[in-house]
Design a protein around this motif. Structure first.
Motif, PDB file in Angstrom:
ATOM      1  N   GLU A   1      19.935  25.374 -31.560  1.00  0.00           N
ATOM      2  CA  GLU A   1      19.810  26.309 -32.370  1.00  0.00           C
ATOM      3  C   GLU A   1      20.825  27.417 -31.732  1.00  0.00           C
ATOM      4  O   GLU A   1      21.874  27.956 -31.837  1.00  0.00           O
ATOM      5  CB  GLU A   1      19.558  26.960 -33.706  1.00  0.00           C
ATOM      6  CG  GLU A   1      19.864  28.027 -34.465  1.00  0.00           C
ATOM      7  CD  GLU A   1      18.624  28.519 -35.248  1.00  0.00           C
ATOM      8  OE1 GLU A   1      18.899  29.517 -35.877  1.00  0.00           O
ATOM      9  OE2 GLU A   1      17.213  28.040 -35.262  1.00  0.00           O
ATOM     10  N   SER A   2      20.552  27.859 -30.583  1.00  0.00           N
ATOM     11  CA  SER A   2      21.137  28.935 -29.713  1.00  0.00           C
ATOM     12  C   SER A   2      22.676  28.608 -29.667  1.00  0.00           C
ATOM     13  O   SER A   2      23.431  29.747 -29.186  1.00  0.00           O
ATOM     14  CB  SER A   2      20.135  29.193 -28.692  1.00  0.00           C
ATOM     15  OG  SER A   2      20.124  28.377 -27.930  1.00  0.00           O
ATOM     16  N   ALA A   3      22.512  28.061 -29.395  1.00  0.00           N
ATOM     17  CA  ALA A   3      24.221  27.314 -28.622  1.00  0.00           C
ATOM     18  C   ALA A   3      25.178  26.778 -29.729  1.00  0.00           C
ATOM     19  O   ALA A   3      25.815  27.246 -29.854  1.00  0.00           O
ATOM     20  CB  ALA A   3      24.045  25.339 -27.869  1.00  0.00           C
ATOM     21  N   ARG A   4      24.533  26.352 -31.056  1.00  0.00           N
ATOM     22  CA  ARG A   4      25.362  26.491 -32.462  1.00  0.00           C
ATOM     23  C   ARG A   4      26.233  27.663 -32.298  1.00  0.00           C
ATOM     24  O   ARG A   4      27.001  27.940 -33.449  1.00  0.00           O
ATOM     25  CB  ARG A   4      24.164  26.250 -33.413  1.00  0.00           C
ATOM     26  CG  ARG A   4      24.578  24.077 -33.631  1.00  0.00           C
ATOM     27  CD  ARG A   4      23.364  23.457 -34.298  1.00  0.00           C
ATOM     28  NE  ARG A   4      23.207  22.196 -33.718  1.00  0.00           N
ATOM     29  CZ  ARG A   4      23.969  20.916 -35.010  1.00  0.00           C
ATOM     30  NH1 ARG A   4      24.749  21.249 -35.617  1.00  0.00           N
ATOM     31  NH2 ARG A   4      23.766  19.972 -34.482  1.00  0.00           N
ATOM     32  N   LYS A   5      25.614  28.675 -32.937  1.00  0.00           N
ATOM     33  CA  LYS A   5      25.572  29.951 -32.734  1.00  0.00           C
ATOM     34  C   LYS A   5      26.303  30.071 -31.950  1.00  0.00           C
ATOM     35  O   LYS A   5      27.331  30.998 -32.939  1.00  0.00           O
ATOM     36  CB  LYS A   5      24.218  31.119 -32.380  1.00  0.00           C
ATOM     37  CG  LYS A   5      23.242  30.752 -33.669  1.00  0.00           C
ATOM     38  CD  LYS A   5      21.724  31.768 -33.205  1.00  0.00           C
ATOM     39  CE  LYS A   5      20.947  31.689 -34.993  1.00  0.00           C
ATOM     40  NZ  LYS A   5      19.663  32.626 -34.789  1.00  0.00           N
ATOM     41  N   LEU A   6      26.691  29.991 -31.452  1.00  0.00           N
ATOM     42  CA  LEU A   6      28.194  30.756 -30.157  1.00  0.00           C
ATOM     43  C   LEU A   6      29.569  29.784 -30.999  1.00  0.00           C
ATOM     44  O   LEU A   6      30.330  30.170 -30.796  1.00  0.00           O
ATOM     45  CB  LEU A   6      27.739  29.685 -28.849  1.00  0.00           C
ATOM     46  CG  LEU A   6      26.634  30.494 -27.898  1.00  0.00           C
ATOM     47  CD1 LEU A   6      26.121  30.039 -26.656  1.00  0.00           C
ATOM     48  CD2 LEU A   6      27.172  32.076 -27.831  1.00  0.00           C
ATOM     49  N   ILE A   7      29.541  29.216 -31.207  1.00  0.00           N
ATOM     50  CA  ILE A   7      30.786  28.336 -31.746  1.00  0.00           C
ATOM     51  C   ILE A   7      29.680  27.159 -33.468  1.00  0.00           C
ATOM     52  O   ILE A   7      29.617  26.077 -33.237  1.00  0.00           O
ATOM     53  CB  ILE A   7      31.608  26.990 -30.716  1.00  0.00           C
ATOM     54  CG1 ILE A   7      30.246  26.299 -30.337  1.00  0.00           C
ATOM     55  CG2 ILE A   7      32.401  27.836 -29.727  1.00  0.00           C
ATOM     56  CD1 ILE A   7      31.638  24.896 -29.366  1.00  0.00           C
ATOM     57  N   PRO A   8      29.616  27.740 -33.981  1.00  0.00           N
ATOM     58  CA  PRO A   8      29.599  27.568 -35.642  1.00  0.00           C
ATOM     59  C   PRO A   8      30.465  26.379 -36.246  1.00  0.00           C
ATOM     60  O   PRO A   8      31.442  26.403 -36.258  1.00  0.00           O
ATOM     61  CB  PRO A   8      29.027  27.936 -36.189  1.00  0.00           C
ATOM     62  CG  PRO A   8      28.381  29.973 -34.891  1.00  0.00           C
ATOM     63  CD  PRO A   8      30.184  29.711 -34.617  1.00  0.00           C
ATOM     64  N   LEU A   9      30.020  24.688 -36.382  1.00  0.00           N
ATOM     65  CA  LEU A   9      31.078  23.901 -36.473  1.00  0.00           C
ATOM     66  C   LEU A   9      30.322  23.257 -37.568  1.00  0.00           C
ATOM     67  O   LEU A   9      29.224  23.469 -37.625  1.00  0.00           O
ATOM     68  CB  LEU A   9      31.081  22.931 -35.030  1.00  0.00           C
ATOM     69  CG  LEU A   9      32.159  23.526 -33.925  1.00  0.00           C
ATOM     70  CD1 LEU A   9      32.137  22.521 -33.108  1.00  0.00           C
ATOM     71  CD2 LEU A   9      33.475  24.003 -33.914  1.00  0.00           C
ATOM     72  N   THR A  10      30.843  22.594 -38.432  1.00  0.00           N
ATOM     73  CA  THR A  10      30.954  21.360 -39.643  1.00  0.00           C
ATOM     74  C   THR A  10      31.197  20.475 -39.172  1.00  0.00           C
ATOM     75  O   THR A  10      32.437  20.216 -39.053  1.00  0.00           O
ATOM     76  CB  THR A  10      30.539  22.408 -41.096  1.00  0.00           C
ATOM     77  OG1 THR A  10      30.418  21.316 -41.919  1.00  0.00           O
ATOM     78  CG2 THR A  10      32.257  22.161 -41.267  1.00  0.00           C
ATOM     79  N   PRO A  11      30.624  19.067 -39.514  1.00  0.00           N
ATOM     80  CA  PRO A  11      31.424  17.343 -39.367  1.00  0.00           C
ATOM     81  C   PRO A  11      32.198  17.472 -40.847  1.00  0.00           C
ATOM     82  O   PRO A  11      31.584  18.005 -41.975  1.00  0.00           O
ATOM     83  CB  PRO A  11      30.712  16.672 -39.806  1.00  0.00           C
ATOM     84  CG  PRO A  11      28.852  17.792 -39.809  1.00  0.00           C
ATOM     85  CD  PRO A  11      28.783  19.126 -39.937  1.00  0.00           C
ATOM     86  N   ILE A  12      33.285  16.676 -40.573  1.00  0.00           N
ATOM     87  CA  ILE A  12      33.934  16.348 -41.969  1.00  0.00           C
ATOM     88  C   ILE A  12      34.763  14.894 -41.640  1.00  0.00           C
ATOM     89  O   ILE A  12      34.906  14.585 -40.764  1.00  0.00           O
ATOM     90  CB  ILE A  12      35.925  16.833 -41.755  1.00  0.00           C
ATOM     91  CG1 ILE A  12      35.184  19.103 -41.911  1.00  0.00           C
ATOM     92  CG2 ILE A  12      36.443  16.666 -42.680  1.00  0.00           C
ATOM     93  CD1 ILE A  12      36.971  19.462 -41.718  1.00  0.00           C
ATOM     94  N   TYR A  13      34.403  14.533 -43.015  1.00  0.00           N
ATOM     95  CA  TYR A  13      34.551  12.493 -43.113  1.00  0.00           C
ATOM     96  C   TYR A  13      36.223  13.015 -43.613  1.00  0.00           C
ATOM     97  O   TYR A  13      36.363  13.104 -44.926  1.00  0.00           O
ATOM     98  CB  TYR A  13      33.072  12.175 -43.528  1.00  0.00           C
ATOM     99  CG  TYR A  13      32.174  12.495 -42.998  1.00  0.00           C
ATOM    100  CD1 TYR A  13      31.521  11.348 -42.151  1.00  0.00           C
ATOM    101  CD2 TYR A  13      31.932  13.232 -43.282  1.00  0.00           C
ATOM    102  CE1 TYR A  13      30.162  11.467 -41.548  1.00  0.00           C
ATOM    103  CE2 TYR A  13      29.714  13.825 -43.176  1.00  0.00           C
ATOM    104  CZ  TYR A  13      29.426  12.920 -41.287  1.00  0.00           C
ATOM    105  OH  TYR A  13      28.660  13.023 -41.128  1.00  0.00           O
ATOM    106  N   TRP A  14      36.652  12.068 -43.211  1.00  0.00           N
ATOM    107  CA  TRP A  14      37.845  11.607 -43.471  1.00  0.00           C
ATOM    108  C   TRP A  14      37.907   9.718 -43.846  1.00  0.00           C
ATOM    109  O   TRP A  14      38.038   9.474 -42.597  1.00  0.00           O
ATOM    110  CB  TRP A  14      38.782  12.100 -41.624  1.00  0.00           C
ATOM    111  CG  TRP A  14      40.459  11.642 -42.637  1.00  0.00           C
ATOM    112  CD1 TRP A  14      41.210  10.652 -42.397  1.00  0.00           C
ATOM    113  CD2 TRP A  14      40.951  12.961 -43.460  1.00  0.00           C
ATOM    114  NE1 TRP A  14      42.472  10.911 -42.887  1.00  0.00           N
ATOM    115  CE2 TRP A  14      42.802  12.397 -43.202  1.00  0.00           C
ATOM    116  CE3 TRP A  14      40.755  14.505 -43.656  1.00  0.00           C
ATOM    117  CZ2 TRP A  14      43.736  13.164 -43.821  1.00  0.00           C
ATOM    118  CZ3 TRP A  14      41.839  14.779 -44.526  1.00  0.00           C
ATOM    119  CH2 TRP A  14      43.021  14.181 -44.229  1.00  0.00           C
ATOM    120  N   PRO A  15      38.298   9.379 -44.637  1.00  0.00           N
ATOM    121  CA  PRO A  15      39.075   7.899 -45.269  1.00  0.00           C
ATOM    122  C   PRO A  15      39.771   7.581 -43.880  1.00  0.00           C
ATOM    123  O   PRO A  15      40.645   7.963 -43.736  1.00  0.00           O
ATOM    124  CB  PRO A  15      39.051   8.017 -46.068  1.00  0.00           C
ATOM    125  CG  PRO A  15      39.715   9.487 -46.759  1.00  0.00           C
ATOM    126  CD  PRO A  15      39.192  10.164 -45.571  1.00  0.00           C
TER     127      PRO A  15
END
Length: 333
Positions: A318-332
């Protein structure tokens, strides 16, 4: 009025050095045989479709439009820009010649159709306003750059941020980008976020990456680090092998040279491995110094750091994710 164009140097800028060495910008597709192929867009679409039967009608149309535009709409005297994503530098120049056909089996296809360029000033991506960075992040290989963004690229100072994003002249920019193009655009925006981290947050990001890879880490306190920002090992104390000593230099505009590498290696013990992270990259001499080292040493530049972060992000704490919050995207596919 002088127009300004972006001509990207291949995927991930792999042709950037060739553009500079040959004083050119270039564009090409396999199956396009000569300047005559670039005079009729409909015939060109048909030829590309025959050569790329799996490609969509939309992607064929965009490819043909860009080739025809490169051959006929760009003019001698126009401004032209290309981009080096490794150094995050825009190279700016002036078109000096017409489109010329240069078939060469030893060169990449993208270099087939060329225009001579007189390269001039450079502009760091981090010196541009947010609207300019957004505009220049378009996924097209060739596109028109608005006058306000052009002025910012050629200016010695930072201009008032513009609200210019997409112009009517760039009508082809409305096509749906591919997964590869979206990935490249995402990488650049992730770099924009990482650049804004201060040096201590950057150390925490690298430590988070190492933890995601299964190591336990000790991050040096603020102040003089005596040649090591992070120590990573299986046990967290450095008693168990491998013991990795990490130096992190967050200077996006400064490449590390051989002297910095020698200084880092001078403090290493035989049982240690080294990891040197530099967001500004490394000189050729620095890589040579690392290769001849008796201590195992890996140099990690900005591009490689982003790839490593994306590869391990699912395991970030969690501490590392707070530095660069990202979200996955699925692409066909």
């Amino acid at each position: 009025m002088t127009n300004t164009w972006m001509v990207r140097a291949g995927r991930n800028g792999y042709l950037f050095d060739r553009f500079k060495e040959l004083s050119i910008v270039a564009l090409g597709w396999a199956g396009v045989g000569s300047e005559g192929d670039l005079s009729d867009k409909a015939a060109l679409c048909s030829k590309l479709k025959d050569f790329y039967p799996e490609a969509t009608e939309q992607s064929i149309f965009v490819a043909a439009s860009q080739l025809v535009r490169f051959a006929h709409e760009l003019q001698v005297g126009d401004r032209v820009v290309t981009y080096d994503p490794r150094a995050r530098i825009y190279q700016c120049g002036i078109i000096k010649g017409p489109c010329e056909y240069h078939p060469n089996a030893d060169e990449p296809t993208e270099l087939t159709n060329r225009r001579m360029v007189e390269w001039g000033r450079e502009k760091a991506r981090d010196d541009l306003s947010l609207p300019a960075r957004n505009s220049l992040g378009a996924t097209l290989t060739l596109f028109f750059i608005s006058s306000s963004i052009s002025s910012e690229l050629w200016s010695e100072r930072s201009l008032t941020p513009s609200n210019d994003f997409v112009t009517e002249k760039d009508s082809e920019a409305t096509f749906d980008p591919s997964a590869i193009e979206l990935s490249e655009l995402a990488d650049e925006k992730i770099k924009d976020r990482i650049v804004r981290l201060d040096e201590y947050s950057m150390q925490e990001l690298v430590a988070g990456l190492l933890r995601a890879m299964g190591y336990k880490t000790i991050v040096s306190a603020r102040g003089p680090d005596r040649g090591k920002d992070i120590v990573a090992s299986p046990d967290g104390f450095g008693f168990q092998a491998p013991r990795i000593v990490v130096e992190v230099k967050h200077r996006p505009r400064e490449r590390m040279g051989p002297q910095e590498i020698r200084s880092f290696l001078g403090g290493r013990k035989p049982h240690e491995s080294g990891l040197y992270v530099s967001t500004g990259g490394f000189t050729r001499e620095a890589y040579y110094e690392a290769e001849r080292s008796n201590v195992p040493l890996t140099l990690l530049d900005f591009e490689e750091l982003v790839r490593a972060v994306l590869s391990a992000y699912a395991s970030f704490d969690e501490s590392a994710r707070k530095l660069i919050p990202l979200t996955p995207i699925y692409w066909p596919l």
